[in-house]
Design a protein around this motif. Structure first.
Motif, PDB file in Angstrom:
ATOM      1  N   PHE A 108       2.182   0.766  -1.373  1.00 20.84           N
ATOM      2  CA  PHE A 108       2.753  -0.586  -1.300  1.00 20.84           C
ATOM      3  C   PHE A 108       1.654  -1.628  -1.088  1.00 20.84           C
ATOM      4  O   PHE A 108       1.571  -2.641  -1.791  1.00 20.84           O
ATOM      5  CB  PHE A 108       3.767  -0.639  -0.151  1.00 20.84           C
ATOM      6  N   SER A 109       0.791  -1.384  -0.113  1.00 21.61           N
ATOM      7  CA  SER A 109      -0.255  -2.372   0.197  1.00 21.61           C
ATOM      8  C   SER A 109      -1.361  -2.371  -0.857  1.00 21.61           C
ATOM      9  O   SER A 109      -1.982  -3.400  -1.110  1.00 21.61           O
ATOM     10  CB  SER A 109      -0.851  -2.100   1.579  1.00 21.61           C
ATOM     11  N   THR A 110      -1.608  -1.205  -1.480  1.00 26.58           N
ATOM     12  CA  THR A 110      -2.625  -1.152  -2.530  1.00 26.58           C
ATOM     13  C   THR A 110      -2.211  -1.986  -3.736  1.00 26.58           C
ATOM     14  O   THR A 110      -3.037  -2.688  -4.342  1.00 26.58           O
ATOM     15  CB  THR A 110      -2.881   0.305  -2.948  1.00 26.58           C
ATOM     16  N   LEU A 111      -0.930  -1.916  -4.098  1.00 26.65           N
ATOM     17  CA  LEU A 111      -0.425  -2.753  -5.192  1.00 26.65           C
ATOM     18  C   LEU A 111      -0.607  -4.230  -4.875  1.00 26.65           C
ATOM     19  O   LEU A 111      -1.018  -5.031  -5.731  1.00 26.65           O
ATOM     20  CB  LEU A 111       1.054  -2.449  -5.457  1.00 26.65           C
ATOM     21  N   LEU A 112      -0.317  -4.583  -3.636  1.00 32.06           N
ATOM     22  CA  LEU A 112      -0.483  -5.983  -3.228  1.00 32.06           C
ATOM     23  C   LEU A 112      -1.953  -6.388  -3.297  1.00 32.06           C
ATOM     24  O   LEU A 112      -2.279  -7.507  -3.726  1.00 32.06           O
ATOM     25  CB  LEU A 112       0.057  -6.183  -1.815  1.00 32.06           C
ATOM     26  N   LEU A 113      -2.845  -5.504  -2.881  1.00 28.79           N
ATOM     27  CA  LEU A 113      -4.274  -5.781  -2.963  1.00 28.79           C
ATOM     28  C   LEU A 113      -4.696  -6.074  -4.399  1.00 28.79           C
ATOM     29  O   LEU A 113      -5.403  -7.057  -4.664  1.00 28.79           O
ATOM     30  CB  LEU A 113      -5.067  -4.580  -2.417  1.00 28.79           C
ATOM     31  N   ILE A 114      -4.241  -5.252  -5.326  1.00 35.58           N
ATOM     32  CA  ILE A 114      -4.650  -5.404  -6.721  1.00 35.58           C
ATOM     33  C   ILE A 114      -4.122  -6.698  -7.328  1.00 35.58           C
ATOM     34  O   ILE A 114      -4.825  -7.401  -8.064  1.00 35.58           O
ATOM     35  CB  ILE A 114      -4.190  -4.182  -7.538  1.00 35.58           C
ATOM     36  N   ALA A 256       6.331  -3.137   4.667  1.00 32.96           N
ATOM     37  CA  ALA A 256       6.274  -4.599   4.629  1.00 32.96           C
ATOM     38  C   ALA A 256       5.565  -5.156   5.868  1.00 32.96           C
ATOM     39  O   ALA A 256       4.690  -6.032   5.764  1.00 32.96           O
ATOM     40  CB  ALA A 256       7.683  -5.177   4.524  1.00 32.96           C
ATOM     41  N   MET A 257       5.932  -4.648   7.042  1.00 30.44           N
ATOM     42  CA  MET A 257       5.308  -5.120   8.277  1.00 30.44           C
ATOM     43  C   MET A 257       3.812  -4.799   8.303  1.00 30.44           C
ATOM     44  O   MET A 257       2.978  -5.630   8.678  1.00 30.44           O
ATOM     45  CB  MET A 257       5.990  -4.479   9.488  1.00 30.44           C
ATOM     46  N   GLY A 258       3.484  -3.581   7.906  1.00 32.69           N
ATOM     47  CA  GLY A 258       2.082  -3.171   7.927  1.00 32.69           C
ATOM     48  C   GLY A 258       1.229  -3.960   6.951  1.00 32.69           C
ATOM     49  O   GLY A 258       0.087  -4.311   7.257  1.00 32.69           O
ATOM     50  N   THR A 259       1.780  -4.269   5.784  1.00 31.58           N
ATOM     51  CA  THR A 259       1.040  -5.050   4.799  1.00 31.58           C
ATOM     52  C   THR A 259       0.778  -6.462   5.312  1.00 31.58           C
ATOM     53  O   THR A 259      -0.331  -6.991   5.184  1.00 31.58           O
ATOM     54  CB  THR A 259       1.808  -5.116   3.467  1.00 31.58           C
ATOM     55  N   PHE A 260       1.807  -7.063   5.897  1.00 32.44           N
ATOM     56  CA  PHE A 260       1.646  -8.424   6.424  1.00 32.44           C
ATOM     57  C   PHE A 260       0.640  -8.458   7.577  1.00 32.44           C
ATOM     58  O   PHE A 260      -0.284  -9.276   7.598  1.00 32.44           O
ATOM     59  CB  PHE A 260       2.993  -8.963   6.899  1.00 32.44           C
ATOM     60  N   ILE A 261       0.795  -7.544   8.524  1.00 34.49           N
ATOM     61  CA  ILE A 261      -0.086  -7.527   9.695  1.00 34.49           C
ATOM     62  C   ILE A 261      -1.503  -7.124   9.299  1.00 34.49           C
ATOM     63  O   ILE A 261      -2.492  -7.664   9.821  1.00 34.49           O
ATOM     64  CB  ILE A 261       0.478  -6.584  10.771  1.00 34.49           C
ATOM     65  N   GLY A 262      -1.629  -6.197   8.352  1.00 37.75           N
ATOM     66  CA  GLY A 262      -2.952  -5.761   7.913  1.00 37.75           C
ATOM     67  C   GLY A 262      -3.765  -6.865   7.272  1.00 37.75           C
ATOM     68  O   GLY A 262      -4.996  -6.865   7.344  1.00 37.75           O
ATOM     69  N   ALA A 263      -3.080  -7.825   6.637  1.00 32.77           N
ATOM     70  CA  ALA A 263      -3.784  -8.927   5.981  1.00 32.77           C
ATOM     71  C   ALA A 263      -4.269  -9.975   6.969  1.00 32.77           C
ATOM     72  O   ALA A 263      -5.069 -10.847   6.611  1.00 32.77           O
ATOM     73  CB  ALA A 263      -2.877  -9.587   4.940  1.00 32.77           C
ATOM     74  N   LEU A 264      -3.805  -9.912   8.222  1.00 31.10           N
ATOM     75  CA  LEU A 264      -4.252 -10.854   9.247  1.00 31.10           C
ATOM     76  C   LEU A 264      -5.532 -10.323   9.882  1.00 31.10           C
ATOM     77  O   LEU A 264      -5.565  -9.179  10.328  1.00 31.10           O
ATOM     78  CB  LEU A 264      -3.184 -11.030  10.329  1.00 31.10           C
ATOM     79  N   THR A 308      -1.704  -0.935   6.300  1.00 33.24           N
ATOM     80  CA  THR A 308      -2.796  -1.851   6.632  1.00 33.24           C
ATOM     81  C   THR A 308      -4.061  -1.556   5.821  1.00 33.24           C
ATOM     82  O   THR A 308      -4.951  -2.411   5.748  1.00 33.24           O
ATOM     83  CB  THR A 308      -3.152  -1.778   8.130  1.00 33.24           C
ATOM     84  N   CYS A 309      -4.139  -0.365   5.216  1.00 31.19           N
ATOM     85  CA  CYS A 309      -5.368   0.019   4.495  1.00 31.19           C
ATOM     86  C   CYS A 309      -5.687  -0.966   3.368  1.00 31.19           C
ATOM     87  O   CYS A 309      -6.749  -1.587   3.347  1.00 31.19           O
ATOM     88  CB  CYS A 309      -5.228   1.427   3.930  1.00 31.19           C
ATOM     89  N   GLY A 310      -4.767  -1.079   2.417  1.00 28.43           N
ATOM     90  CA  GLY A 310      -5.005  -1.985   1.302  1.00 28.43           C
ATOM     91  C   GLY A 310      -4.974  -3.433   1.737  1.00 28.43           C
ATOM     92  O   GLY A 310      -5.777  -4.258   1.266  1.00 28.43           O
ATOM     93  N   ALA A 311      -4.056  -3.772   2.648  1.00 24.05           N
ATOM     94  CA  ALA A 311      -3.888  -5.167   3.065  1.00 24.05           C
ATOM     95  C   ALA A 311      -5.127  -5.698   3.765  1.00 24.05           C
ATOM     96  O   ALA A 311      -5.508  -6.858   3.580  1.00 24.05           O
ATOM     97  CB  ALA A 311      -2.664  -5.303   3.968  1.00 24.05           C
TER      98      ALA A 311
END
Length: 490
Positions: A108-114, A256-264, A308-311
């Motif tokens: 999920f977060s890797t797709l957002l990263l790309i 969703a939570m991890g992606t948002f928090i990981g980007a902070l 959080t990895c990708g984010a």
């Protein structure tokens, strides 16, 4: 390409392994391998480090579920339901739920990263020194505030990192500062010994002391064994697609939570796991079962910490600001390879960056494959005796640090940084803010000095950009909201 695949596979295997062993972590493994990054081409080196990053996110759940001992800090939340699920007779379900949720959150977060990295990098090209300084202010506020352990300690740790980053040469006029009469510090504190000392050596010192005390007191706890209530029935401990679907809601919430928090900047995987667990419990139709072995309580934090990895790579690649301590280590590896994270990274290293995206996806697939096939082995590895493990890892840290620049001074810096890390850990000060502030501090100072030169020394120039004002406003609002949130939790 085969070389890249091999190194990525090795990274995932190593990441899951160190994540599964209590006392070791992905941060430690990456820090230990940084000295050897010089010897590799950029893509294989980064593929290996990202593989470690992804693998360690799941690896921490193995010992948390098997023995009730979290392999990583983020796995503490997974243990809340993972270990009870194991004692209830469902170790395989709990372990595979953790694996599938972890990989789902990671994808999920890797797709957002790309999809977001390149557009955000294009936007950041419009930033000047004033806008970048405001962004650094926002980042450092987030680093200090969004940490486990309290706002005040986060600010103190970030301040220590900024101070260490100021040692050496002034970036504008070239004079030395804060070297305390030690000529070998003219070039500043080297990155590798500081990172290896803070993350790896300090943890090894603490774990070694704990092991020595345990051996002296002979009070070793039994960490394995199923509950005497009911025993283990393999016919009931079967993972199926239906079981995965039953946890899908919690997995998506965690993603969703991890992606948002990981980007902070500075938030990290532990905070993502806690928030994901709480959000999943509030939205669950069986909130009363959380803490008693419900699989949703395993899925949510595992998806959250892995997301959080990708984010965390998004702010690193687009603005040069790491989203987590691990992302800061990967940023250090990029710099060591001559690649400067930030707005121009995609223009100057187009082929490397897009190849890296492919490797990131590949590492996720490898994480799934290795995890599924080798979970029983990993569970046994988690019980390696520390008295054999820790001295070997410490020796590896010493050799790697010395080999990076053939400098005895670096070894002394490594040991001093290790002692500093021990003091901070004992005082429950977070290490992430220190390292992140050390890495982004020089950039913030440079942006400030450039902005003041442009404005003729007038501080008002820092408030003439709408974008900069926006970042300042967000920073102030964030402080107010987070302060109130922490008071409610207290």
């Amino acid at each position: 390409m085969s070389e890249v695949i091999i190194f990525a596979m090795f990274g995932v295997f190593l990441g899951v392994t160190v994540g599964a062993i209590p006392g070791l972590s992905g941060d430690m493994a990456i820090a230990l391998l940084l000295p050897f990054v010089y010897k590799l081409d950029p893509v294989p080196a980064l593929g290996m480090l990202i593989g470690i990053y992804k693998g360690s996110m799941f690896g921490g759940a193995i010992s948390a579920i098997s023995f009730g001992v979290p392999g990583t800090p983020a796995a503490v939340v997974t243990m809340e339901d993972g270990y009870p699920a194991k004692k209830n007779g469902y170790p395989k379900k709990a372990m595979l739920t953790a694996l599938y949720s972890s990989v789902t959150g990671d994808f999920f977060s890797t797709l957002l990263l790309i999809f977001l990295a390149l557009p955000l990098a294009s936007v950041s090209l419009q930033f000047g020194p004033v806008e970048f300084f405001a962004l650094y202010v926002f980042a450092m506020m987030m680093i200090a505030l969004l940490v486990q352990g309290g706002m005040k300690k986060g600010i103190v740790a970030a301040g220590i990192g900024l101070f260490i980053g100021c040692i050496g040469m002034d970036p504008v006029i070239g004079t030395t500062r804060l070297i305390f009469g030690i000529s070998r510090l003219r070039g500043g504190i080297p990155l590798i010994p500081l990172l290896v000392g803070i993350f790896a050596v300090s943890e090894l010192m603490i774990q070694f002391a704990k092991e020595w005390y345990r051996s002296r007191s002979k009070k070793i706890k039994e960490l394995s064994g199923l509950s005497k209530e009911g025993g283990y029935d393999p016919s009931k401990d079967i993972m199926s697609f239906k079981v995965y679907l039953s946890t899908l809601k919690a997995t998506l919430i965690g993603s969703a939570m991890g992606t948002f928090i990981g980007a902070l900047p500075g938030a990290g995987s532990s905070l993502a796991a806690y928030v994901s667990y709480g959000a999943a419990r509030r939205s669950s139709s069986h909130p009363e079962q959380f803490g008693k072995g419900i699989l949703e309580g395993v899925a949510a934090p595992e998806a959250g910490n892995s997301a959080t990895c990708g984010a965390s790579m998004i702010p690193l690649l687009t603005f040069g600001i790491p989203g987590s301590a691990t992302a800061a280590l990967i940023g250090a590896a990029l710099i060591m390879q001559g690649i400067n994270p930030g707005p121009l990274v995609f223009q100057e290293n187009t082929l490397i960056m897009f190849t890296l995206f492919v490797v990131i996806f590949y590492a996720s697939v490898m994480n799934l494959g290795f995890g599924y096939a080798l979970i029983p082995l990993y569970a046994k590895i988690a019980m390696v005796k520390p008295r054999f493990l820790f001295p070997s890892v410490f020796l590896f840290a010493l050799i790697g640090t010395y080999a990076s620049r053939n400098s005895v001074t670096d070894v002394w810096i490594l040991l001093v940084a290790g002692l500093l890390g021990v003091l901070l850990r004992k005082g429950r000060f977070p290490l992430g803010p220190l390292v992140l502030a050390f890495i982004i501090g020089p950039g913030a100072e440079k942006a400030l000095r450039q902005a003041l030169l442009i404005g003729g020394g007038e501080w008002s120039v820092l408030f003439k950009s709408p974008i900069a004002i926006g970042f300042y406003v967000i920073s102030v609002v964030s402080i107010i909201l987070l302060t109130r949130f922490q008071k409610k939790l207290a």
